[in-house]
Design a protein around this motif. Structure first.
Motif, PDB file in Angstrom:
ATOM      1  N   LYS A  75       1.004  -1.144   0.094  1.00  9.57           N
ATOM      2  CA  LYS A  75      -0.039  -0.007   0.048  1.00  9.57           C
ATOM      3  C   LYS A  75       0.999   1.043   0.109  1.00  9.57           C
ATOM      4  O   LYS A  75       1.560   1.502   0.901  1.00  9.57           O
ATOM      5  CB  LYS A  75      -0.914  -0.169   1.297  1.00  9.57           C
ATOM      6  N   PRO A  76       1.028   1.904  -1.029  1.00 11.57           N
ATOM      7  CA  PRO A  76       2.149   3.050  -1.284  1.00 11.57           C
ATOM      8  C   PRO A  76       1.901   4.074  -0.660  1.00 11.57           C
ATOM      9  O   PRO A  76       2.749   5.140  -0.353  1.00 11.57           O
ATOM     10  CB  PRO A  76       2.008   3.148  -2.870  1.00 11.57           C
ATOM     11  N   ASN A  77       0.846   4.233   0.417  1.00 11.14           N
ATOM     12  CA  ASN A  77       0.674   5.339   1.319  1.00 11.14           C
ATOM     13  C   ASN A  77       1.598   5.367   2.245  1.00 11.14           C
ATOM     14  O   ASN A  77       2.080   6.416   2.717  1.00 11.14           O
ATOM     15  CB  ASN A  77      -0.679   5.566   1.933  1.00 11.14           C
ATOM     16  N   LEU A  78       2.482   4.264   2.629  1.00  8.42           N
ATOM     17  CA  LEU A  78       3.688   4.503   3.495  1.00  8.42           C
ATOM     18  C   LEU A  78       5.007   4.533   2.761  1.00  8.42           C
ATOM     19  O   LEU A  78       5.849   4.266   3.442  1.00  8.42           O
ATOM     20  CB  LEU A  78       3.689   2.936   4.270  1.00  8.42           C
ATOM     21  N   ALA A  79       4.954   4.955   1.716  1.00  9.78           N
ATOM     22  CA  ALA A  79       6.360   5.051   0.852  1.00  9.78           C
ATOM     23  C   ALA A  79       7.046   6.212   1.654  1.00  9.78           C
ATOM     24  O   ALA A  79       8.268   6.211   1.573  1.00  9.78           O
ATOM     25  CB  ALA A  79       6.103   5.571  -0.554  1.00  9.78           C
ATOM     26  N   PRO A  80       6.697   7.317   2.331  1.00 12.49           N
ATOM     27  CA  PRO A  80       7.161   8.029   3.173  1.00 12.49           C
ATOM     28  C   PRO A  80       8.157   7.394   4.173  1.00 12.49           C
ATOM     29  O   PRO A  80       9.195   8.030   4.533  1.00 12.49           O
ATOM     30  CB  PRO A  80       6.037   8.987   3.898  1.00 12.49           C
ATOM     31  N   VAL A  81       8.044   6.188   4.644  1.00 13.42           N
ATOM     32  CA  VAL A  81       8.703   5.477   5.544  1.00 13.42           C
ATOM     33  C   VAL A  81      10.025   5.528   4.895  1.00 13.42           C
ATOM     34  O   VAL A  81      11.282   5.712   5.540  1.00 13.42           O
ATOM     35  CB  VAL A  81       8.004   4.284   6.002  1.00 13.42           C
ATOM     36  N   ALA A  82       9.924   4.954   3.586  1.00 14.68           N
ATOM     37  CA  ALA A  82      11.305   4.522   2.768  1.00 14.68           C
ATOM     38  C   ALA A  82      12.193   6.001   2.628  1.00 14.68           C
ATOM     39  O   ALA A  82      13.500   5.985   2.698  1.00 14.68           O
ATOM     40  CB  ALA A  82      11.023   3.917   1.478  1.00 14.68           C
ATOM     41  N   ILE A  83      11.516   6.892   2.396  1.00 17.83           N
ATOM     42  CA  ILE A  83      12.108   8.448   2.036  1.00 17.83           C
ATOM     43  C   ILE A  83      12.906   8.783   3.243  1.00 17.83           C
ATOM     44  O   ILE A  83      13.783   9.091   3.360  1.00 17.83           O
ATOM     45  CB  ILE A  83      11.130   9.384   1.523  1.00 17.83           C
ATOM     46  N   LEU A  84      12.160   8.547   4.556  1.00 14.97           N
ATOM     47  CA  LEU A  84      12.759   9.228   5.612  1.00 14.97           C
ATOM     48  C   LEU A  84      13.868   8.273   6.280  1.00 14.97           C
ATOM     49  O   LEU A  84      14.795   8.828   6.854  1.00 14.97           O
ATOM     50  CB  LEU A  84      11.440   9.444   6.711  1.00 14.97           C
ATOM     51  N   ILE A  85      13.634   6.895   6.323  1.00 14.38           N
ATOM     52  CA  ILE A  85      14.678   6.035   6.764  1.00 14.38           C
ATOM     53  C   ILE A  85      15.828   6.265   5.918  1.00 14.38           C
ATOM     54  O   ILE A  85      17.064   6.346   6.576  1.00 14.38           O
ATOM     55  CB  ILE A  85      14.008   4.472   6.914  1.00 14.38           C
ATOM     56  N   ALA A  86      15.913   6.263   4.684  1.00 15.17           N
ATOM     57  CA  ALA A  86      16.960   6.384   3.761  1.00 15.17           C
ATOM     58  C   ALA A  86      17.611   7.867   4.025  1.00 15.17           C
ATOM     59  O   ALA A  86      18.822   8.006   3.901  1.00 15.17           O
ATOM     60  CB  ALA A  86      16.483   6.424   2.421  1.00 15.17           C
ATOM     61  N   GLY A  87      16.700   8.974   3.934  1.00 13.55           N
ATOM     62  CA  GLY A  87      17.042  10.322   4.542  1.00 13.55           C
ATOM     63  C   GLY A  87      17.692  10.223   5.801  1.00 13.55           C
ATOM     64  O   GLY A  87      18.891  11.099   5.970  1.00 13.55           O
TER      65      GLY A  87
ATOM     66  N   VAL B 215       2.950  10.989   7.927  1.00  6.01           N
ATOM     67  CA  VAL B 215       3.041  11.817   6.652  1.00  6.01           C
ATOM     68  C   VAL B 215       2.034  11.268   6.003  1.00  6.01           C
ATOM     69  O   VAL B 215       1.390  11.775   4.967  1.00  6.01           O
ATOM     70  CB  VAL B 215       4.367  11.881   5.910  1.00  6.01           C
ATOM     71  N   ALA B 216       1.956   9.879   5.917  1.00  5.32           N
ATOM     72  CA  ALA B 216       0.895   9.320   5.351  1.00  5.32           C
ATOM     73  C   ALA B 216      -0.495   9.668   5.535  1.00  5.32           C
ATOM     74  O   ALA B 216      -1.513   9.848   4.499  1.00  5.32           O
ATOM     75  CB  ALA B 216       0.812   7.753   5.333  1.00  5.32           C
ATOM     76  N   LEU B 217      -0.722  10.188   6.511  1.00  5.14           N
ATOM     77  CA  LEU B 217      -2.059  10.675   7.070  1.00  5.14           C
ATOM     78  C   LEU B 217      -2.213  11.933   6.660  1.00  5.14           C
ATOM     79  O   LEU B 217      -3.510  12.340   6.477  1.00  5.14           O
ATOM     80  CB  LEU B 217      -2.311  10.439   8.586  1.00  5.14           C
ATOM     81  N   LEU B 218      -1.101  12.862   6.743  1.00  4.30           N
ATOM     82  CA  LEU B 218      -1.326  14.260   6.454  1.00  4.30           C
ATOM     83  C   LEU B 218      -1.379  14.660   5.038  1.00  4.30           C
ATOM     84  O   LEU B 218      -1.876  15.524   4.644  1.00  4.30           O
ATOM     85  CB  LEU B 218      -0.174  14.978   7.190  1.00  4.30           C
TER      86      LEU B 218
END
Length: 298
Positions: free
Chosen positions: A115-127, A254-257
């Motif tokens: 479910k791509p709404n949690l893609a921000p997790v990938a951005i933040l952990i890599a960042g 972020v997924a919620l916002l």
């Protein structure tokens, strides 16, 4: 499943389907209960909650939390997402071992494709790794994310029997969301929809990336100030685990916002941030605004 579900979600839920609706619903609800309880207790353990306190956190979630009751009633996938987040938090807490680091990225990649709404997790952990200038860990994590994403893409495309199924899904998703987001009366609790009336998929993606960039800048600034004032023994592995936990929890927020469609059961994804904010602290450390806010949310 709705038409907007990703092809990988269709594949995963297809593995659990027997064709008997009542039996499958009972199985899914039982799995949801187990995943919720294990996830909450597991996240609490990662953040050093005593067992008794962990049970105290779990009790109001099970008894009083509306998003959990809604998720169980409609048979949604937020409990499964929460379970994956708990697994990711456990894996990253062992990121000193490159195998666990790769597994963290792999799980994030699979979760983002589910479910791509949690893609921000990938951005933040890599960042987060980039901000710390730990480029070897960044490379291993991104390799894991790419492997997970490609595996999900390949398996679901093969299962669907069409190489372009993900492009078709994105097109259908964009068409569905182009009509505007439903309002609060229809059960949509999206802060962004309340403020703007909704955005198309591309705009939501850009907004999510912007949120992540703002958080990473704040993370960089906070680390810079802390490094200038903190004692040397506060900058070790425990601090890294705590920072990664915060970044992953913020990815859920972020997924919620950033989404223009947030049904009430989506707020189950706020649980990691609630547990993080209420984590045990030294007796001398005062209760801050974030902690008070999480008490209100809980």
């Amino acid at each position: 499943l709705p038409m907007t579900a990703s092809p990988f979600m269709y594949w995963v839920t297809g593995l659990l389907s027997t064709g008997d609706y009542e039996r499958d619903l009972t199985t899914w609800q039982t799995l949801s209960v187990i995943l919720l309880a294990v996830s909450v207790l597991w996240i609490c353990r990662i953040l050093n909650y005593p067992l008794a306190t962990s049970l105290v956190v779990l009790l109001p979630v099970v008894i009083m939390m509306g998003p959990w009751h809604s998720d169980l009633r409609v048979g949604n996938v937020n409990s499964l997402q929460l379970g994956m987040i708990a697994l990711i938090l456990w894996l990253q807490s062992r990121s000193g071992d490159n195998r666990f680091l790769f597994a963290t990225g792999l799980a994030i990649g699979l979760l983002s494709m589910f479910k791509p709404n949690l893609a921000p997790v990938a951005i933040l952990i890599a960042g987060g790794w980039a901000v710390r200038r730990q480029y070897s860990k960044l490379l291993i994590t991104v390799s894991g994310i790419a492997t997970g994403a490609f595996s999900a893409l390949a398996v679901s495309s093969w299962w669907m029997g069409k190489a372009t199924i993900w492009l078709d899904w994105w097109r259908v998703l964009g068409q569905t969301m182009s009509g505007g987001a439903p309002g609060r009366k229809a059960g949509n609790y999206s802060p962004m929809a309340e403020a703007s009336g909704g955005m198309n998929m591309d705009s939501q993606f850009v907004l999510a990336v912007l949120y992540c960039l703002v958080l990473l800048v704040a993370f960089w600034w906070g680390r810079r100030k802390l490094n200038a004032t903190a004692p040397a023994d506060s900058t070790g592995a425990d601090r890294e685990v705590l920072e990664n936990t915060a970044l992953i929890a913020m990815g859920c927020i972020v997924a919620l916002l950033a989404s223009s469609l947030v049904w009430i059961h989506y707020y189950l994804l706020a649980i990691p941030m609630i547990i993080f904010a209420l984590r045990p602290r030294p007796p001398a450390e005062p209760m801050n605004f974030l902690t008070l806010l999480m008490f209100r949310l809980l």
